[in-house]
Design a protein around this motif. Structure first.
Motif, PDB file in Angstrom:
ATOM      1  N   TRP A  17       0.835  -1.205   0.000  1.00 46.37           N
ATOM      2  CA  TRP A  17       0.000   0.000   0.000  1.00 46.37           C
ATOM      3  C   TRP A  17       0.873   1.260   0.000  1.00 46.37           C
ATOM      4  CZ3 TRP A  17      -0.474   4.298   2.952  1.00 46.37           C
ATOM      5  CH2 TRP A  17      -1.600   5.103   2.720  1.00 46.37           C
ATOM      6  N   LEU A  18       1.933   1.236   0.816  1.00 49.05           N
ATOM      7  CA  LEU A  18       2.819   2.401   0.912  1.00 49.05           C
ATOM      8  C   LEU A  18       3.487   2.699  -0.421  1.00 49.05           C
ATOM      9  CD1 LEU A  18       4.775   2.301   4.308  1.00 49.05           C
ATOM     10  CD2 LEU A  18       3.487   4.221   3.347  1.00 49.05           C
ATOM     11  N   ARG A  19       3.938   1.669  -1.106  1.00 52.39           N
ATOM     12  CA  ARG A  19       4.628   1.877  -2.384  1.00 52.39           C
ATOM     13  C   ARG A  19       3.698   2.551  -3.404  1.00 52.39           C
ATOM     14  NH1 ARG A  19       7.659  -3.919  -2.045  1.00 52.39           N
ATOM     15  NH2 ARG A  19       9.549  -3.184  -1.002  1.00 52.39           N
ATOM     16  N   ASN A  20       2.426   2.220  -3.341  1.00 55.00           N
ATOM     17  CA  ASN A  20       1.466   2.817  -4.276  1.00 55.00           C
ATOM     18  C   ASN A  20       1.022   4.209  -3.843  1.00 55.00           C
ATOM     19  OD1 ASN A  20       1.377   0.575  -6.028  1.00 55.00           O
ATOM     20  ND2 ASN A  20      -0.080  -0.484  -4.682  1.00 55.00           N
ATOM     21  N   ALA A  21       1.259   4.548  -2.554  1.00 53.01           N
ATOM     22  CA  ALA A  21       0.774   5.820  -2.028  1.00 53.01           C
ATOM     23  C   ALA A  21       1.799   6.944  -2.131  1.00 53.01           C
ATOM     24  CB  ALA A  21       0.352   5.647  -0.563  1.00 53.01           C
ATOM     25  N   LEU A  22       3.009   6.643  -2.561  1.00 50.20           N
ATOM     26  CA  LEU A  22       4.063   7.664  -2.616  1.00 50.20           C
ATOM     27  C   LEU A  22       3.767   8.721  -3.674  1.00 50.20           C
ATOM     28  CD1 LEU A  22       7.373   5.595  -2.283  1.00 50.20           C
ATOM     29  CD2 LEU A  22       6.125   6.817  -0.499  1.00 50.20           C
ATOM     30  N   HIS A  23       4.225   9.945  -3.399  1.00 47.42           N
ATOM     31  CA  HIS A  23       4.103  11.048  -4.342  1.00 47.42           C
ATOM     32  C   HIS A  23       5.479  11.424  -4.872  1.00 47.42           C
ATOM     33  CE1 HIS A  23       0.157  12.595  -2.275  1.00 47.42           C
ATOM     34  NE2 HIS A  23      -0.021  11.473  -2.961  1.00 47.42           N
ATOM     35  N   GLY A  24       5.632  11.516  -6.176  1.00 48.08           N
ATOM     36  CA  GLY A  24       6.853  12.047  -6.789  1.00 48.08           C
ATOM     37  C   GLY A  24       8.121  11.440  -6.236  1.00 48.08           C
ATOM     38  N   PRO A  25       9.013  12.307  -5.681  1.00 43.66           N
ATOM     39  CA  PRO A  25      10.323  11.814  -5.231  1.00 43.66           C
ATOM     40  C   PRO A  25      10.309  11.182  -3.843  1.00 43.66           C
ATOM     41  CG  PRO A  25      10.200  14.180  -4.901  1.00 43.66           C
ATOM     42  CD  PRO A  25       8.897  13.769  -5.566  1.00 43.66           C
ATOM     43  N   GLU A  26       9.151  11.039  -3.229  1.00 42.29           N
ATOM     44  CA  GLU A  26       9.095  10.499  -1.861  1.00 42.29           C
ATOM     45  C   GLU A  26       9.664   9.074  -1.811  1.00 42.29           C
ATOM     46  OE1 GLU A  26       5.160  12.692   0.055  1.00 42.29           O
ATOM     47  OE2 GLU A  26       4.982  10.677  -0.825  1.00 42.29           O
ATOM     48  N   GLN A  27      10.289   8.768  -0.677  1.00 48.45           N
ATOM     49  CA  GLN A  27      10.776   7.419  -0.383  1.00 48.45           C
ATOM     50  C   GLN A  27      10.339   7.064   1.040  1.00 48.45           C
ATOM     51  OE1 GLN A  27      14.904   8.802  -1.435  1.00 48.45           O
ATOM     52  NE2 GLN A  27      15.036   6.741  -2.295  1.00 48.45           N
ATOM     53  N   PHE A  28      10.347   5.782   1.340  1.00 47.50           N
ATOM     54  CA  PHE A  28       9.985   5.380   2.702  1.00 47.50           C
ATOM     55  C   PHE A  28      10.828   4.192   3.149  1.00 47.50           C
ATOM     56  CE2 PHE A  28       7.435   2.239   0.402  1.00 47.50           C
ATOM     57  CZ  PHE A  28       7.583   1.105   1.196  1.00 47.50           C
ATOM     58  N   THR A  29      10.922   4.031   4.457  1.00 44.02           N
ATOM     59  CA  THR A  29      11.345   2.776   5.068  1.00 44.02           C
ATOM     60  C   THR A  29      10.284   2.424   6.102  1.00 44.02           C
ATOM     61  OG1 THR A  29      12.663   3.724   6.891  1.00 44.02           O
ATOM     62  CG2 THR A  29      13.784   3.352   4.776  1.00 44.02           C
ATOM     63  N   LEU A  30      10.051   1.133   6.284  1.00 43.94           N
ATOM     64  CA  LEU A  30       9.045   0.677   7.238  1.00 43.94           C
ATOM     65  C   LEU A  30       9.618  -0.476   8.045  1.00 43.94           C
ATOM     66  CD1 LEU A  30       6.028   1.260   7.997  1.00 43.94           C
ATOM     67  CD2 LEU A  30       5.446  -0.745   6.604  1.00 43.94           C
ATOM     68  N   GLY A  31       9.755  -0.273   9.341  1.00 43.41           N
ATOM     69  CA  GLY A  31      10.206  -1.329  10.242  1.00 43.41           C
ATOM     70  C   GLY A  31       9.030  -1.950  10.971  1.00 43.41           C
ATOM     71  N   TYR A  32       9.166  -3.208  11.317  1.00 43.48           N
ATOM     72  CA  TYR A  32       8.077  -3.944  11.969  1.00 43.48           C
ATOM     73  C   TYR A  32       8.632  -4.635  13.205  1.00 43.48           C
ATOM     74  CZ  TYR A  32       4.337  -7.449  12.524  1.00 43.48           C
ATOM     75  OH  TYR A  32       3.327  -8.244  13.009  1.00 43.48           O
ATOM     76  N   ALA A  33       7.878  -4.581  14.306  1.00 47.67           N
ATOM     77  CA  ALA A  33       8.284  -5.269  15.535  1.00 47.67           C
ATOM     78  C   ALA A  33       7.052  -5.844  16.203  1.00 47.67           C
ATOM     79  CB  ALA A  33       8.999  -4.307  16.477  1.00 47.67           C
ATOM     80  N   ALA A  34       7.095  -7.134  16.529  1.00 45.70           N
ATOM     81  CA  ALA A  34       5.934  -7.786  17.147  1.00 45.70           C
ATOM     82  C   ALA A  34       6.392  -8.892  18.076  1.00 45.70           C
ATOM     83  CB  ALA A  34       4.993  -8.343  16.078  1.00 45.70           C
ATOM     84  N   GLU A  35       5.526  -9.266  18.983  1.00 41.92           N
ATOM     85  CA  GLU A  35       5.797 -10.391  19.875  1.00 41.92           C
ATOM     86  C   GLU A  35       4.477 -11.002  20.316  1.00 41.92           C
ATOM     87  OE1 GLU A  35       6.859  -9.565  24.063  1.00 41.92           O
ATOM     88  OE2 GLU A  35       6.856  -7.454  23.492  1.00 41.92           O
ATOM     89  N   SER A  36       4.541 -12.279  20.676  1.00 35.21           N
ATOM     90  CA  SER A  36       3.437 -12.973  21.329  1.00 35.21           C
ATOM     91  C   SER A  36       4.071 -13.698  22.511  1.00 35.21           C
ATOM     92  CB  SER A  36       2.765 -13.957  20.371  1.00 35.21           C
ATOM     93  OG  SER A  36       1.713 -14.644  21.024  1.00 35.21           O
ATOM     94  N   SER A  37       3.966 -13.093  23.680  1.00 30.71           N
ATOM     95  CA  SER A  37       4.784 -13.510  24.813  1.00 30.71           C
ATOM     96  C   SER A  37       3.958 -13.949  26.011  1.00 30.71           C
ATOM     97  CB  SER A  37       5.700 -12.357  25.267  1.00 30.71           C
ATOM     98  OG  SER A  37       6.544 -11.943  24.216  1.00 30.71           O
ATOM     99  N   ALA A  38       4.382 -15.054  26.609  1.00 34.94           N
ATOM    100  CA  ALA A  38       3.856 -15.479  27.905  1.00 34.94           C
ATOM    101  C   ALA A  38       4.756 -14.896  28.984  1.00 34.94           C
ATOM    102  CB  ALA A  38       3.836 -16.998  27.997  1.00 34.94           C
ATOM    103  N   PHE A  39       4.171 -14.296  30.012  1.00 28.40           N
ATOM    104  CA  PHE A  39       4.929 -13.735  31.126  1.00 28.40           C
ATOM    105  C   PHE A  39       4.421 -14.349  32.424  1.00 28.40           C
ATOM    106  CE2 PHE A  39       5.316 -10.307  27.979  1.00 28.40           C
ATOM    107  CZ  PHE A  39       6.677 -10.035  28.058  1.00 28.40           C
ATOM    108  N   VAL A  40       5.349 -14.843  33.247  1.00 26.98           N
ATOM    109  CA  VAL A  40       4.981 -15.429  34.534  1.00 26.98           C
ATOM    110  C   VAL A  40       5.948 -14.912  35.601  1.00 26.98           C
ATOM    111  CG1 VAL A  40       4.549 -17.545  35.841  1.00 26.98           C
ATOM    112  CG2 VAL A  40       4.190 -17.525  33.362  1.00 26.98           C
ATOM    113  N   ARG A  41       5.401 -14.358  36.688  1.00 29.64           N
ATOM    114  CA  ARG A  41       6.220 -13.887  37.814  1.00 29.64           C
ATOM    115  C   ARG A  41       6.068 -14.849  38.980  1.00 29.64           C
ATOM    116  NH1 ARG A  41       8.220  -8.792  37.206  1.00 29.64           N
ATOM    117  NH2 ARG A  41       7.276  -7.497  35.571  1.00 29.64           N
ATOM    118  N   PHE A  42       7.208 -15.119  39.628  1.00 28.92           N
ATOM    119  CA  PHE A  42       7.231 -16.018  40.782  1.00 28.92           C
ATOM    120  C   PHE A  42       7.708 -15.260  42.019  1.00 28.92           C
ATOM    121  CE2 PHE A  42       7.915 -18.517  37.006  1.00 28.92           C
ATOM    122  CZ  PHE A  42       7.207 -19.687  37.204  1.00 28.92           C
TER     123      PHE A  42
END
Length: 445
Positions: A17-42
């Motif tokens: 979607w981003l590549r199609n949405a750019l105007h003229g000389p615009e450029q972009f970078t897109l970073g992604y960060a995700a997790e699915s984490s179990a957390f247990v405190r003792f």
């Protein structure tokens, strides 16, 4: 694997979607960060808090004629909603760019590269890990924190670059407390849970706990033979990593390893240090869009490569090699030695067994001289036998001594130490380190 495919597919939809949405000389970078984490405190050996965290966000950078601005967007998991958020973010950055000056040190990577790495090691059910931990902790005052699950990272740009990384891991960070308030701190972390390895690690901590019941031994300041366990060595390497291998810090003469990179000081020939990206939890690409390869930082005790991000490359005329914005190693690996773990006390003879170090800082940064405290399980050893726990002491010594002239041996066995940081998200940094036997460590008070 389908979950991973869906996740990377959702990221790719945002990129398209981003590549199609750019105007003229615009450029972009897109970073992604995700997790699915179990957390247990003792606490007191029992579960006091348990939960699941699932989150994802993207970091969007818009570039136009040397100007650039960044925005972080939290994702909902619904494609239509996330595309709306991305469109709003893109417009916000477009409104911001005309207000900014051009960046003279902006160095984008226009090379077209693709990267896909999925480490889908099976993790135990949280209930299984919790059952083994609580069983091992019966009758003990255990305080700990268990975190596990997949972590995903992605990167894409308007140049056609697309990188994907997903790795499963767990980290159990814990302490065993004696009735007198003394404690043993330990951890067990990795990609695949082994009941046998966990039992071995826990038993070692339990054995050390028993010695903490003996009267504390107070040592006078002086020089002592010492063994630094991997967790203690991790603290030293962590301090050296802050600017030590940074191209920017070296070029501006602010690195604690300035003399090392100027060939005015060396470590022991037994010290080999690598930024071992392959097989680690850390992605094989940077958040700036540069591929990362394994990098030998120290070879046979002498300076080799340094960590270079794009801004340092632009400012100092060197080649970027995928370092983070902080130019800090995130997958540090030290080569093993020949000392077997079961012979450590015997080879130490008489001296200090140091499980952990704490509150490190530089007492003389240009000389790589460190100071800090012993903490948790530090023992006095005589004739290869633990005699007593040692009162908390301050050390002050040079890394060129501890890992250089006074380094006697490194252990054959190494320990994987994952960052326990969960600030905003679980970290992907790790160190794989042996223990170190040194002829002399200086205690000051």
């Amino acid at each position: 694997m389908s979950t991973v495919t869906n996740e990377s597919g959702a990221f790719k939809a945002l990129v398209d979607w981003l590549r199609n949405a750019l105007h003229g000389p615009e450029q972009f970078t897109l970073g992604y960060a995700a997790e699915s984490s179990a957390f247990v405190r003792f606490n007191h050996g029992k579960v006091r808090q348990a939960g699941q965290v699932q989150q994802a966000n993207v970091s969007l950078k818009l570039i136009d004629e040397g100007r650039h601005a960044d925005l972080q967007i939290t994702l909902s998991g619904d494609t239509w909603t996330d595309l709306q958020r991305l469109a709003e973010g893109l417009q916000q950055l477009r409104d911001t760019l005309p207000l900014l000056p051009a960046d003279p040190y902006l160095l984008l990577n226009h090379n077209h590269w693709q990267s896909n790495n999925v480490q889908d090691h099976p993790l135990p059910e949280t209930s299984q890990a919790v059952a083994e931990i609580t069983h091992a902790a019966e009758g003990l005052d255990l305080v700990g924190f268990y975190a596990a699950g997949p972590i995903s990272r992605g990167f894409a740009s308007s140049s056609g670059t697309f990188g994907w990384h997903q790795a499963n891991s767990f980290n159990f960070d814990f302490s065993l407390f004696h009735d007198n308030g003394q404690a043993v701190k330990a951890s067990y972390a990795g990609h695949a849970w082994s009941s046998e390895e966990f039992a071995r690690r826990f038993e070692q901590a339990r054995e050390q706990l028993a010695f903490l019941g003996q009267p504390l031994r107070t040592l006078p300041p002086g020089e002592y033979r010492a063994y630094l366990a991997p967790a203690a060595l991790e603290e030293i390497m962590g301090m050296l990593s802050w600017g030590g291998f940074s191209a920017r810090a070296i070029a501006s003469k602010q690195s604690p390893l300035q003399k090392f990179y100027a060939n005015e000081a060396n470590f022991s020939p037994n010290v080999w240090l690598t930024e071992q990206v392959s097989g680690s939890l850390s992605p094989a690409f940077s958040d700036e869009g540069y591929p990362r390869d394994d990098l030998a930082l120290i070879a046979k005790g002498t300076a080799n490569a340094r960590l270079v991000n794009s801004r340092s490359a632009a400012e100092y005329g060197v080649t970027a090699n995928g370092a983070s914005s902080y130019e800090y190693p995130t997958a540090l690996e030290m080569k093993e030695g020949h000392l077997e773990q079961r012979h450590v006390l015997e080879e130490l003879g008489t001296g200090l067994y140091i499980s952990n170090l704490w509150y490190l800082n530089y007492s003389d940064q240009p000389a790589a001289r460190l100071t800090g405290m012993t903490r948790f399980a530090t023992f006095w050893v005589e004739n290869g036998q633990i005699q007593a726990p040692v009162s908390t002491m301050r050390f002050d010594d040079s890394a060129y001594s501890l890992l250089g002239s006074q380094l006697e041996a490194l252990t054959r066995e190494r320990e994987l130490l994952l960052s326990a940081s969960t600030y905003s998200q679980r970290a992907t940094a790790s160190m794989l380190l042996p223990g170190a036997l040194v002829k002399r460590l200086t205690l000051t008070l």
